[in-house]
Design an enzyme around this catalytic site. Structure first.
Site, PDB file in Angstrom:
ATOM      1  N   LYS A 204       0.853  -1.187   0.000  1.00 46.68           N
ATOM      2  CA  LYS A 204       0.000   0.000   0.000  1.00 46.68           C
ATOM      3  C   LYS A 204       0.895   1.245   0.000  1.00 46.68           C
ATOM      4  CE  LYS A 204      -2.822   3.044   2.769  1.00 46.68           C
ATOM      5  NZ  LYS A 204      -2.007   4.139   2.234  1.00 46.68           N
ATOM      6  N   GLU A 277       9.890   1.778  10.703  1.00 47.54           N
ATOM      7  CA  GLU A 277      10.794   2.932  10.705  1.00 47.54           C
ATOM      8  C   GLU A 277       9.943   4.175  10.856  1.00 47.54           C
ATOM      9  OE1 GLU A 277      12.855   5.666   7.867  1.00 47.54           O
ATOM     10  OE2 GLU A 277      14.200   3.942   7.767  1.00 47.54           O
ATOM     11  N   CYS A 311      13.465  10.943   6.680  1.00 50.83           N
ATOM     12  CA  CYS A 311      13.426  10.450   8.058  1.00 50.83           C
ATOM     13  C   CYS A 311      14.757  10.633   8.771  1.00 50.83           C
ATOM     14  CB  CYS A 311      13.035   8.968   8.076  1.00 50.83           C
ATOM     15  SG  CYS A 311      11.376   8.647   7.476  1.00 50.83           S
ATOM     16  N   GLU A 409       9.186  16.820  15.294  1.00 50.42           N
ATOM     17  CA  GLU A 409       9.765  16.669  13.963  1.00 50.42           C
ATOM     18  C   GLU A 409       9.125  17.661  13.003  1.00 50.42           C
ATOM     19  OE1 GLU A 409      10.964  12.966  11.042  1.00 50.42           O
ATOM     20  OE2 GLU A 409       9.057  12.852  12.119  1.00 50.42           O
TER      21      GLU A 409
END
Length: 540
Positions: A204, A277, A311, A409
């Protein structure tokens, strides 16, 4: 900071009402036949469609059919049928297909790179990185398949009489939920070792970058992988993502920590494994003996690659007092020399954010920090003159814990600078917060930097490099500590996570039980003596 002119490379692009200089108001488009060739890979019969917009100009690129829960069930049914035959395919045959994929990706890199840029808005050089990473991943697992997956002999309980073989057998069907920020490599790189290990995949991809992921699926088929071995579904996470977690034998997820917790909970309910992750607030340390030119160049890549939508991107930069002013001068100068643009050309050092929502989040972090006293050393502005979601690479000073960008973040081209005097204090500050994905350390003393790295709570640490040294070293595991994730991609761990260990023990001549009239008591004494002897002989 200047805008660049485009240099389209060809491929599936159709020029809209524009001249070659990419005038405002003009749009890029894709050939309908090309879009249809990609979306045919989808298992999607709901009748619904979702538009894909290009961050380059905000115009729609395609309308992607959406999958129902029944489509997800059908995708898993097809994948399970294909996996039964695939698991009996030899490792050498699987590896040969991976090497064909390697060549296809390199041969078609212009087409792939065009599509990545059109969907994500990133600079072309950062899109090109994705083709390299997929090719390297395919080649690595092709070349190392036997090393990781061959049956291995282990010592048995009775030397000479007990033979133990440990097999690596596939999990079955792996569910992969991938993000938009690296739409080609994140859609493929976790699934390639799953295929080599004998699994099927139901993928997906994120709704914003479906086409790049579908091109990857098409290339797998062209490389010789069975068509039904890699199924692709599209739709919201609440429906399609949940459907994957409810049906997969293992789930690989890359995305936010909040969603990762939901995935982990769903997998725990079913007692299946997962690798995650997740987010990061990654630090970089510039020590007093760092090569400042090299550190400044690395800091630009560490913070502004892919417009900070990475990331492993650095968002906190700790610099030793002794070199702080000289480093900042170099870092600001290099940042202000960057070329910005939302085009297909090679001339851009940094491209666009992917969406209005991402732009809004970045603007909020910067404006809130400035309102509370932070100083903008360079950048700090949206650039709608260059693209609808462009934001300048931004360096902040004076960021404090009461500001959102201190700990949350940002996932954009924004970095905060901090001075330090004591290296132990710098490491402690770098370890603050809940994340632990990536870090960088700049020092001319490699041994000292590596010693410091052991105390940094991050799954990957790069010495005198931003992030590429670990990310591109496919034989080394990559992943996060703490709230940055569970499990690892790449290396042995990246493929073994998709297997179950199966121990097969063959007993010769006599059973592990009393024989030849031995009583249980006498058998116990014999076994005790044997244990003492084996210890004396140094046996495990």
């Amino acid at each position: 900071m200047s805008a660049s002119s485009p240099s389209p490379s060809g491929g599936p692009l159709v020029e809209g009402p524009r001249d070659p200089e990419h005038e405002p108001g003009a749009t890029y488009a894709l050939e309908p036949e090309y879009v249809a060739s990609l979306t045919r890979r989808l298992v999607a019969t709901s009748g619904e469609e979702s538009p894909v917009f290009s961050p380059l100009d905000g115009a729609p690129l395609a309308h992607v059919p959406q999958s129902s829960d029944g489509d997800v069930a059908e995708a898993f049914a097809r994948a399970r049928r294909a996996q039964q035959a695939w698991s009996r395919t030899s490792l050498d045959q699987r590896a040969a297909m991976m090497l064909r994929l390697h060549d296809l990706v390199l041969d078609r890199q212009d087409e792939i790179t065009d599509l990545i840029v059109l969907e994500s808005g990133k600079a072309r050089k950062h899109a090109f990185d994705e083709t390299l990473h997929v090719a390297m991943t395919a080649r690595y697992y092709a070349r190392t398949a036997h090393r990781h997956l061959d049956t291995r002999r282990h010592p048995g309980v009775v030397p000479g009489l007990t033979r133990v073989d440990v097999n690596r057998v596939p999990k079955g069907v792996v569910g992969i939920i991938s993000p938009w920020n690296y739409p080609f490599t994140m859609a493929l790189c976790d699934g390639l070792p799953a295929l080599v290990a004998g699994n099927a995949v139901v993928a997906k991809p994120d709704a914003q970058t479906m086409l790049s992921a579908l091109l990857g699926a098409q290339l797998l088929e062209e490389a010789g992988f069975p068509a039904e071995l890699w199924q692709v579904v599209a739709g919201p996470g609440s429906r399609v993502g949940t459907g994957i977690v409810e049906r997969a034998d293992y789930v690989c997820f890359t995305g936010s920590t909040a969603t990762g917790r939901l995935v982990a909970h769903g997998c725990a309910e079913r007692l299946i494994g997962c690798s995650l992750e997740l987010g990061g607030k990654n630090p970089m340390l510039v020590l007093r003996d760092a090569d400042l030119e090299r550190a400044a160049e690395g800091a630009v890549r560490a913070t502004f690659s892919n417009a900070g939508q990475l990331c492993v991107s650095v968002e906190r930069l700790f610099v030793a007092d002794q070199v702080y002013d000289r480093f900042v001068e170099r870092f600001v100068a290099r940042t202000e020399a960057m070329t910005l643009g939302a085009t297909l050309g090679w001339d851009n050092d940094m491209g666009s954010l992917i969406s209005q929502a991402q732009l809004d989040a970045v603007v909020h972090h910067v404006e809130e920090a400035v309102a509370k006293g932070a100083r903008v050393l360079t950048g700090g502005r949206a650039r709608p003159d260059l693209g609808p979601y462009m934001f300048e690479p931004t360096i902040l000073e004076g960021v404090t814990p009461d500001m959102a960008c201190f700990q949350d973040e940002t996932f954009g081209p924004v970095v905060s600078l901090y001075r330090f005097h004591d290296e132990a204090d710098a490491v402690a500050r770098a370890n603050e917060g809940e994340y632990g994905l990536n870090a960088a350390i700049y020092s001319q003393d490699g041994a000292r930097a590596r010693a410091i790295a052991r105390h940094v709570k991050a799954g990957t640490v790069n010495i005198n490099e931003a992030f590429g040294a670990t990310f591109a070293s496919i034989d080394a595991p990559m992943g996060g500590m703490r709230q940055s994730g569970v499990g690892r991609r790449q290396g042995a761990e990246g493929i073994l996570r998709y297997t179950e260990t199966q121990s097969v023990a063959t007993q010769r001549l006599m059973p592990i039980a009393p024989v030849l009239g031995l009583s249980d008591e006498r058998f116990a004494k014999v076994m005790t003596a044997n244990l003492r002897l084996l210890k004396k002989l140094g046996r495990a």
